[in-house]
Design an enzyme around this catalytic site. Structure first.
Site, PDB file in Angstrom:
ATOM      1  N   ARG A 171       0.812  -1.238   0.000  1.00  0.00           N
ATOM      2  CA  ARG A 171       0.000   0.000   0.000  1.00  0.00           C
ATOM      3  C   ARG A 171       0.834   1.272   0.000  1.00  0.00           C
ATOM      4  O   ARG A 171       0.377   2.337   0.399  1.00  0.00           O
ATOM      5  CB  ARG A 171      -0.990   0.010   1.164  1.00  0.00           C
ATOM      6  N   LYS A 206       3.250  11.189 -11.896  1.00  0.00           N
ATOM      7  CA  LYS A 206       2.343  10.360 -12.694  1.00  0.00           C
ATOM      8  C   LYS A 206       3.025   9.028 -12.907  1.00  0.00           C
ATOM      9  O   LYS A 206       4.117   8.965 -13.471  1.00  0.00           O
ATOM     10  CB  LYS A 206       2.055  11.009 -14.046  1.00  0.00           C
ATOM     11  N   GLU A 248       9.550  17.110 -25.690  1.00  0.00           N
ATOM     12  CA  GLU A 248       8.935  17.581 -24.435  1.00  0.00           C
ATOM     13  C   GLU A 248       9.573  18.903 -23.988  1.00  0.00           C
ATOM     14  O   GLU A 248       8.914  19.719 -23.339  1.00  0.00           O
ATOM     15  CB  GLU A 248       9.055  16.509 -23.340  1.00  0.00           C
ATOM     16  N   LYS A 264       7.941  22.489 -15.253  1.00  0.00           N
ATOM     17  CA  LYS A 264       7.097  21.367 -14.829  1.00  0.00           C
ATOM     18  C   LYS A 264       6.794  21.451 -13.335  1.00  0.00           C
ATOM     19  O   LYS A 264       5.651  21.221 -12.905  1.00  0.00           O
ATOM     20  CB  LYS A 264       7.765  20.029 -15.176  1.00  0.00           C
ATOM     21  N   GLU A 281      -4.061  17.272 -11.726  1.00  0.00           N
ATOM     22  CA  GLU A 281      -4.588  17.617 -13.047  1.00  0.00           C
ATOM     23  C   GLU A 281      -6.080  17.935 -13.051  1.00  0.00           C
ATOM     24  O   GLU A 281      -6.865  17.390 -13.827  1.00  0.00           O
ATOM     25  CB  GLU A 281      -4.286  16.483 -14.050  1.00  0.00           C
ATOM     26  N   ARG A 332      -2.484  21.571 -15.154  1.00  0.00           N
ATOM     27  CA  ARG A 332      -1.557  20.482 -15.493  1.00  0.00           C
ATOM     28  C   ARG A 332      -1.885  19.835 -16.837  1.00  0.00           C
ATOM     29  O   ARG A 332      -1.000  19.323 -17.523  1.00  0.00           O
ATOM     30  CB  ARG A 332      -1.519  19.428 -14.374  1.00  0.00           C
ATOM     31  N   ASN A 370      -0.101  18.302 -21.627  1.00  0.00           N
ATOM     32  CA  ASN A 370      -0.471  17.275 -22.602  1.00  0.00           C
ATOM     33  C   ASN A 370      -0.555  17.807 -24.027  1.00  0.00           C
ATOM     34  O   ASN A 370      -1.173  17.176 -24.880  1.00  0.00           O
ATOM     35  CB  ASN A 370      -1.813  16.660 -22.213  1.00  0.00           C
ATOM     36  N   HIS A 378      -0.388  15.443 -26.957  1.00  0.00           N
ATOM     37  CA  HIS A 378      -0.470  14.074 -26.443  1.00  0.00           C
ATOM     38  C   HIS A 378      -1.764  13.367 -26.850  1.00  0.00           C
ATOM     39  O   HIS A 378      -1.781  12.140 -26.949  1.00  0.00           O
ATOM     40  CB  HIS A 378      -0.339  14.060 -24.917  1.00  0.00           C
ATOM     41  N   HIS A 419      -0.889  10.061 -28.305  1.00  0.00           N
ATOM     42  CA  HIS A 419      -1.238   8.765 -27.696  1.00  0.00           C
ATOM     43  C   HIS A 419      -2.014   7.905 -28.702  1.00  0.00           C
ATOM     44  O   HIS A 419      -1.861   6.679 -28.725  1.00  0.00           O
ATOM     45  CB  HIS A 419      -2.075   8.979 -26.428  1.00  0.00           C
ATOM     46  N   HIS A 443       7.518   7.662 -27.755  1.00  0.00           N
ATOM     47  CA  HIS A 443       6.556   8.591 -27.171  1.00  0.00           C
ATOM     48  C   HIS A 443       6.825  10.031 -27.650  1.00  0.00           C
ATOM     49  O   HIS A 443       5.907  10.727 -28.102  1.00  0.00           O
ATOM     50  CB  HIS A 443       6.632   8.525 -25.644  1.00  0.00           C
TER      51      HIS A 443
END
Ligand code: NAD
Ligand code: GLY
Length: 365
Positions: free
Chosen positions: A118, A140, A182, A224, A234, A238, A242, A245, A249, A262
């Site tokens: 956990r 993330k 990026e 960042k 987000e 935030r 993206n 993206h 993606h 990527h």
């Protein structure tokens, strides 16, 4: 060495940036609570950097978890290998995981740390440019699902990020370019003067000029850290990180994970976001082309794959994490240096963007 801070109250942490940091025990010790540490890395990075890091961890009981390399391994089966090793070596809740590698290793190690018993501590030691300027910062973590990129994961912050810029010396040029996608993103979304700086120095950055690269990494991490500190989970700003993206993606998922890197998919996706912002009259033709030219100078693809249709794009974009109530929300540019996240655009403009003749645009610039 320079140190920045991601400011998140009790979850705040340092980002150390410098050369030859892998060997510096004092950067790691304050973030390791117990006697046991597990270094998670892969078959490419281990022969290059594992020994250096092990030397810095002298005195701890270290497990080495060496995973297969590649985006196609960012999945449940590989994650399970991390848990298998942690349980085999009897790691308890005081253990610390250390991610040594690119974004794939960082995302998976962070997710394993979020889940194991956990939640245990982890440290990011990013060794690709992309991971140094983006994925190692912000918490993330996660894995891919066959139906969608990064669709299973958790927000889970590291204890520290240790960026050793010397590791970039072994990075293949294609991976360096992927990271530059990026870097350019930060200029486009929130820092127009950085775009000008990148235009002036792109050739030296592609040639790995260390002082300039360190400056690019620091400016990227600053941007960042600021965004993450303002919006960790987000719910607002935030999402602007993206840019490109949503289209990107879709390219990664449709082509098969790892076929397009990527950063390459993000670059082609950013060209599509630039085109959409131009079609909406938010950018001039010259501003659109300025962004495309910079991506091209970084050695990145500026044309999406020829086999993608509007239908395949839309099918993948329908499962994007930014979507709300079935509406596709896109990150677009109001102007160079200012991004917005919106679902408020005419559908025919999105369709035009998905069917534009990008090779013609690229060859005309
Ligand atoms: P990657 O982790 O696959 O690394 C690229 C390649 O470089 C791999 O083959 C790796 O083994 C190799 N490599 C790593 N360091 C090296 C070195 N110093 N020398 C030689 N080879 C080295 O890819 P990436 O571009 O680092 O990361 C992409 C991943 O990051 C994607 O899965 C993407 O979804 C994720 N990502 C996450 C975030 C986030 O916020 N968590 C942000 C951006 C991207
Ligand atoms: N790379 C996007 C984010 O960290 O939010």
């Amino acid at each position: 060495m320079r140190t920045l801070t991601v400011d998140l109250a009790e979850r705040s942490y340092p980002i150390h940036i410098g050369t030859d940091l892998l060997r510096q025990a004092q950067l790691f010790a304050p973030h390791i609570a117990g006697r046991k540490v597990a270094i998670v890395t892969n078959t490419t990075v281990a022969p290059l950097y594992l020994e250096q890091l092990r030397a810095a961890l002298h005195g701890y009981e270290v497990s080495e978890i060496i995973l297969p390399d590649g985006e196609s391994y960012k999945n449940w089966e590989t994650l399970q290998l991390i848990f298998d090793a942690l349980l085999r070596d009897k790691h308890d809740r005081k253990t610390t995981l250390i991610a040594l590698g690119g974004g794939v290793i960082g995302d998976m190690t962070g997710f394993a740390a979020a889940c194991y018993q956990r939640g245990v501590a982890f440290i990011q030691v990013p060794t690709t440019l992309l991971a140094q300027v983006d994925s190692s910062v912000g918490g993330k973590t996660g894995i891919n699902h066959p139906l969608g990129k990064n669709m299973v994961g958790a927000f889970y912050q590291p204890q520290a990020v240790v960026i050793d810029t010397a590791t970039l010396s072994t990075l293949p040029p294609r991976e360096l370019s992927a990271g530059l996608a990026e870097v350019i993103k930060y200029g486009l979304i929130c820092d127009e003067p950085f775009l000008t700086w990148l235009e002036q120095h792109m050739a030296q950055l592609c040639g790995l000029d260390n002082p300039l690269m360190s400056e690019a990494i620091e400016r990227s991490c600053l941007a960042k850290a600021k965004v993450v500190s303002a919006d960790e989970r987000e719910s607002g700003v935030r999402a602007t990180l993206n840019l490109g993206h949503t289209f990107g993606h879709a390219i990664e998922t449709e082509q098969g994970y790892g076929v397009w890197l990527h950063g390459e998919a993000v670059a082609a996706g950013t060209v599509m976001a630039l085109e959409m912002s131009y079609q909406l009259d938010w950018l001039t033709l010259a501003q659109r082309d300025r962004g495309i030219r910079l991506l091209e100078q970084a050695g990145l693809p500026v044309v999406p794959p020829a086999n993608m249709t509007a239908e395949t794009f839309l099918a993948h974009m329908a499962v994007d994490k930014k979507n709300i109530d079935g509406q596709i929300r896109l990150v677009l540019l109001r102007r160079l240096g200012e991004a917005v996240v919106t679902a408020d655009y005419p559908a025919d403009i999105l369709h035009k963007v998905l069917t534009t003749d990008y090779p013609a645009i690229a060859s005309s610039i």
